[in-house]
Motif scaffolding. Structure first.
Motif, PDB file in Angstrom:
ATOM      1  N   TYR A  34       0.845  -1.188   0.000  1.00 14.59           N
ATOM      2  CA  TYR A  34       0.000   0.000   0.000  1.00 14.59           C
ATOM      3  C   TYR A  34       0.890   1.252   0.000  1.00 14.59           C
ATOM      4  O   TYR A  34       1.960   1.268   0.598  1.00 14.59           O
ATOM      5  CB  TYR A  34      -0.848   0.056   1.276  1.00 14.59           C
ATOM      6  N   TYR A  36       0.529   5.467   0.827  1.00 16.31           N
ATOM      7  CA  TYR A  36      -0.211   6.620   1.322  1.00 16.31           C
ATOM      8  C   TYR A  36       0.704   7.842   1.212  1.00 16.31           C
ATOM      9  O   TYR A  36       1.924   7.713   1.119  1.00 16.31           O
ATOM     10  CB  TYR A  36      -0.584   6.446   2.799  1.00 16.31           C
ATOM     11  N   PRO A  44      -3.215  11.214   6.548  1.00 15.23           N
ATOM     12  CA  PRO A  44      -2.707  10.450   5.409  1.00 15.23           C
ATOM     13  C   PRO A  44      -3.797  10.176   4.384  1.00 15.23           C
ATOM     14  O   PRO A  44      -4.953   9.944   4.735  1.00 15.23           O
ATOM     15  CB  PRO A  44      -2.208   9.156   6.052  1.00 15.23           C
ATOM     16  N   TYR A  46      -4.844   7.832   1.038  1.00 13.81           N
ATOM     17  CA  TYR A  46      -4.595   6.601   0.287  1.00 13.81           C
ATOM     18  C   TYR A  46      -4.267   6.926  -1.165  1.00 13.81           C
ATOM     19  O   TYR A  46      -4.909   7.794  -1.776  1.00 13.81           O
ATOM     20  CB  TYR A  46      -5.823   5.704   0.344  1.00 13.81           C
ATOM     21  N   ARG A  91       0.988  -5.099   4.135  1.00  9.48           N
ATOM     22  CA  ARG A  91       0.058  -5.699   5.078  1.00  9.48           C
ATOM     23  C   ARG A  91      -0.783  -6.754   4.391  1.00  9.48           C
ATOM     24  O   ARG A  91      -1.025  -6.695   3.198  1.00  9.48           O
ATOM     25  CB  ARG A  91      -0.851  -4.627   5.679  1.00  9.48           C
ATOM     26  N   ASN A  93      -4.355  -8.512   3.632  1.00  2.26           N
ATOM     27  CA  ASN A  93      -5.673  -7.918   3.451  1.00  2.26           C
ATOM     28  C   ASN A  93      -6.740  -8.623   4.269  1.00  2.26           C
ATOM     29  O   ASN A  93      -7.872  -8.748   3.857  1.00  2.26           O
ATOM     30  CB  ASN A  93      -6.064  -7.913   1.972  1.00  2.26           C
ATOM     31  N   THR A  94      -6.354  -9.095   5.431  1.00  6.30           N
ATOM     32  CA  THR A  94      -7.320  -9.676   6.348  1.00  6.30           C
ATOM     33  C   THR A  94      -7.340  -8.817   7.600  1.00  6.30           C
ATOM     34  O   THR A  94      -6.362  -8.143   7.926  1.00  6.30           O
ATOM     35  CB  THR A  94      -6.927 -11.113   6.726  1.00  6.30           C
ATOM     36  N   GLY A  95      -8.446  -8.862   8.288  1.00  2.00           N
ATOM     37  CA  GLY A  95      -8.517  -8.071   9.498  1.00  2.00           C
ATOM     38  C   GLY A  95      -8.548  -6.586   9.191  1.00  2.00           C
ATOM     39  O   GLY A  95      -8.928  -6.158   8.117  1.00  2.00           O
ATOM     40  N   GLY A  96      -8.147  -5.805  10.132  1.00  2.00           N
ATOM     41  CA  GLY A  96      -8.188  -4.358   9.969  1.00  2.00           C
ATOM     42  C   GLY A  96      -6.860  -3.778   9.583  1.00  2.00           C
ATOM     43  O   GLY A  96      -5.908  -4.487   9.317  1.00  2.00           O
ATOM     44  N   PHE A  97      -6.814  -2.444   9.551  1.00  2.00           N
ATOM     45  CA  PHE A  97      -5.619  -1.730   9.116  1.00  2.00           C
ATOM     46  C   PHE A  97      -4.776  -1.384  10.334  1.00  2.00           C
ATOM     47  O   PHE A  97      -4.579  -0.223  10.658  1.00  2.00           O
ATOM     48  CB  PHE A  97      -6.035  -0.463   8.372  1.00  2.00           C
ATOM     49  N   LYS A  98      -4.221  -2.409  10.986  1.00  2.00           N
ATOM     50  CA  LYS A  98      -3.476  -2.176  12.212  1.00  2.00           C
ATOM     51  C   LYS A  98      -2.003  -1.942  11.917  1.00  2.00           C
ATOM     52  O   LYS A  98      -1.131  -2.382  12.616  1.00  2.00           O
ATOM     53  CB  LYS A  98      -3.644  -3.369  13.161  1.00  2.00           C
ATOM     54  N   THR A  99      -1.743  -1.236  10.847  1.00  2.00           N
ATOM     55  CA  THR A  99      -0.377  -1.131  10.336  1.00  2.00           C
ATOM     56  C   THR A  99       0.367   0.021  10.986  1.00  2.00           C
ATOM     57  O   THR A  99      -0.192   1.071  11.229  1.00  2.00           O
ATOM     58  CB  THR A  99      -0.419  -0.926   8.829  1.00  2.00           C
ATOM     59  N   ILE A 100       1.614  -0.188  11.230  1.00  2.00           N
ATOM     60  CA  ILE A 100       2.476   0.854  11.760  1.00  2.00           C
ATOM     61  C   ILE A 100       3.112   1.597  10.593  1.00  2.00           C
ATOM     62  O   ILE A 100       3.716   0.991   9.725  1.00  2.00           O
ATOM     63  CB  ILE A 100       3.564   0.245  12.651  1.00  2.00           C
ATOM     64  N   PHE A 101       2.932   2.904  10.582  1.00  2.00           N
ATOM     65  CA  PHE A 101       3.540   3.733   9.548  1.00  2.00           C
ATOM     66  C   PHE A 101       4.964   4.095   9.967  1.00  2.00           C
ATOM     67  O   PHE A 101       5.176   4.569  11.064  1.00  2.00           O
ATOM     68  CB  PHE A 101       2.758   5.029   9.378  1.00  2.00           C
ATOM     69  N   GLY A 102       5.926   3.908   9.065  1.00  2.00           N
ATOM     70  CA  GLY A 102       7.302   4.314   9.340  1.00  2.00           C
ATOM     71  C   GLY A 102       7.491   5.787   9.057  1.00  2.00           C
ATOM     72  O   GLY A 102       6.531   6.547   9.012  1.00  2.00           O
TER      73      GLY A 102
ATOM     74  N   TYR B  31     -14.097  -1.230  11.167  1.00  2.00           N
ATOM     75  CA  TYR B  31     -12.869  -0.990  11.907  1.00  2.00           C
ATOM     76  C   TYR B  31     -12.627   0.510  12.091  1.00  2.00           C
ATOM     77  O   TYR B  31     -12.835   1.303  11.175  1.00  2.00           O
ATOM     78  CB  TYR B  31     -11.673  -1.573  11.149  1.00  2.00           C
ATOM     79  N   TYR B  33      -9.660   3.266  14.219  1.00  2.00           N
ATOM     80  CA  TYR B  33      -8.307   3.300  14.786  1.00  2.00           C
ATOM     81  C   TYR B  33      -7.990   4.688  15.328  1.00  2.00           C
ATOM     82  O   TYR B  33      -8.477   5.681  14.807  1.00  2.00           O
ATOM     83  CB  TYR B  33      -7.262   2.983  13.705  1.00  2.00           C
ATOM     84  N   LEU B  43       3.272   7.413  11.934  1.00  2.00           N
ATOM     85  CA  LEU B  43       2.121   7.236  12.822  1.00  2.00           C
ATOM     86  C   LEU B  43       2.283   5.965  13.641  1.00  2.00           C
ATOM     87  O   LEU B  43       2.741   4.937  13.132  1.00  2.00           O
ATOM     88  CB  LEU B  43       0.831   7.137  12.003  1.00  2.00           C
ATOM     89  N   LEU B  45       0.111   3.318  16.228  1.00  2.00           N
ATOM     90  CA  LEU B  45      -1.245   2.909  16.572  1.00  2.00           C
ATOM     91  C   LEU B  45      -1.422   2.877  18.089  1.00  2.00           C
ATOM     92  O   LEU B  45      -0.651   2.224  18.802  1.00  2.00           O
ATOM     93  CB  LEU B  45      -1.532   1.538  15.976  1.00  2.00           C
ATOM     94  N   GLN B  96     -13.002  -4.394   6.456  1.00  2.00           N
ATOM     95  CA  GLN B  96     -12.036  -5.478   6.530  1.00  2.00           C
ATOM     96  C   GLN B  96     -11.381  -5.659   5.172  1.00  2.00           C
ATOM     97  O   GLN B  96     -12.056  -5.688   4.152  1.00  2.00           O
ATOM     98  CB  GLN B  96     -12.716  -6.768   6.952  1.00  2.00           C
ATOM     99  N   GLY B  97     -10.047  -5.758   5.171  1.00  2.00           N
ATOM    100  CA  GLY B  97      -9.325  -6.008   3.943  1.00  2.00           C
ATOM    101  C   GLY B  97      -9.276  -4.860   2.989  1.00  2.00           C
ATOM    102  O   GLY B  97      -8.993  -5.050   1.795  1.00  2.00           O
TER     103      GLY B  97
END
Lengths: 111, 111
Positions: A34, A36, A44, A46, A91, A93-102, B31, B33, B43, B45, B96-97
């Protein structure tokens, strides 16, 4: 989620293509790439995402190498308004967007 | 269609005060966040929610609490604010996803 590596900053001349690289050598088979961007201190925004095939939309193109260990975001005709921090995220594509942005890549588009 | 709306946009707190940040989304996303962004950094979480009535800890949850009583709202609370919580807070939502959509941020200063 796999770790990504991006250059801290890049310059681009207005009207030229901006090519932003991202390394993600530990990407898993079910993980997407992804992109952003964040302009000034806004939220951010998309841009685009892909799994293995190259993708294009009205904002940008995403080129993913065959081994999927790296990718490049291409802004075909950069404008001053494209000056922003660009984040590459990997990431599943399952679950939510629990991603850490660097820290991302700070792109400066110059007139 | 407002997307993701954060309230307030700016706030100054004294150390030890409490406050609640409100996030509202009108996209019927499951979801939601809360992230924080410190100067020059990406960012991180804080907490997230996978549905009404559920919450979970993210990367940096200490000093914060959250609640999701309604699907469209996600509240972030600071019970006793500390200077280390001076930051810009972003709320986001997603299906989701799918990609996440971000609000415009709340700039919080704790003095």
């Amino acid at each position: 989620d796999a770790k990504t590596t991006q250059p801290p900053s890049m310059d681009c001349a207005e009207g030229r293509a901006a090519n932003l690289p991202c390394n993600h050598s530990t990407i898993s088979g079910n993980e997407y790439v992804y992109w952003y961007r964040q302009i000034h201190s806004q939220g951010p925004q998309y841009i685009i995402h892909g799994l293995k095939n190259n993708e294009t939309n009205e904002m940008a193109s995403l080129i993913i190498t065959e081994d999927r260990k790296s990718s490049t975001l291409i802004l075909p005709h950069a404008t001053l308004r494209d000056t922003a921090v660009y984040y590459c995220i990997v990431r599943a594509n399952t679950g939510g967007f629990k991603t850490i942005f660097g820290a991302g890549t700070r792109l400066f588009v110059k007139a | 269609n407002a997307g993701v709306t954060q309230t307030p946009k700016f706030r100054v707190l004294k150390t030890g005060q409490s406050m609640t940040l409100l996030c509202a989304q009108d996209m019927n996303h499951e979801y939601m966040y809360w992230y924080r962004q410190d100067p020059g950094m990406g960012l991180r979480l804080i907490h997230y929610s996978v549905g009404e009535g559920t919450t979970a800890k993210g990367e940096v949850p200490d000093g914060y609490n959250v609640s999701r009583l309604k699907k469209q709202n996600f509240l972030l609370g600071l019970e006793s604010a500390a200077p280390s919580q001076t930051s810009v807070y972003f709320c986001a939502s997603s299906r989701q996803g799918s990609e996440a959509f971000f609000g415009q941020g709340t700039r919080l200063t704790v003095v």
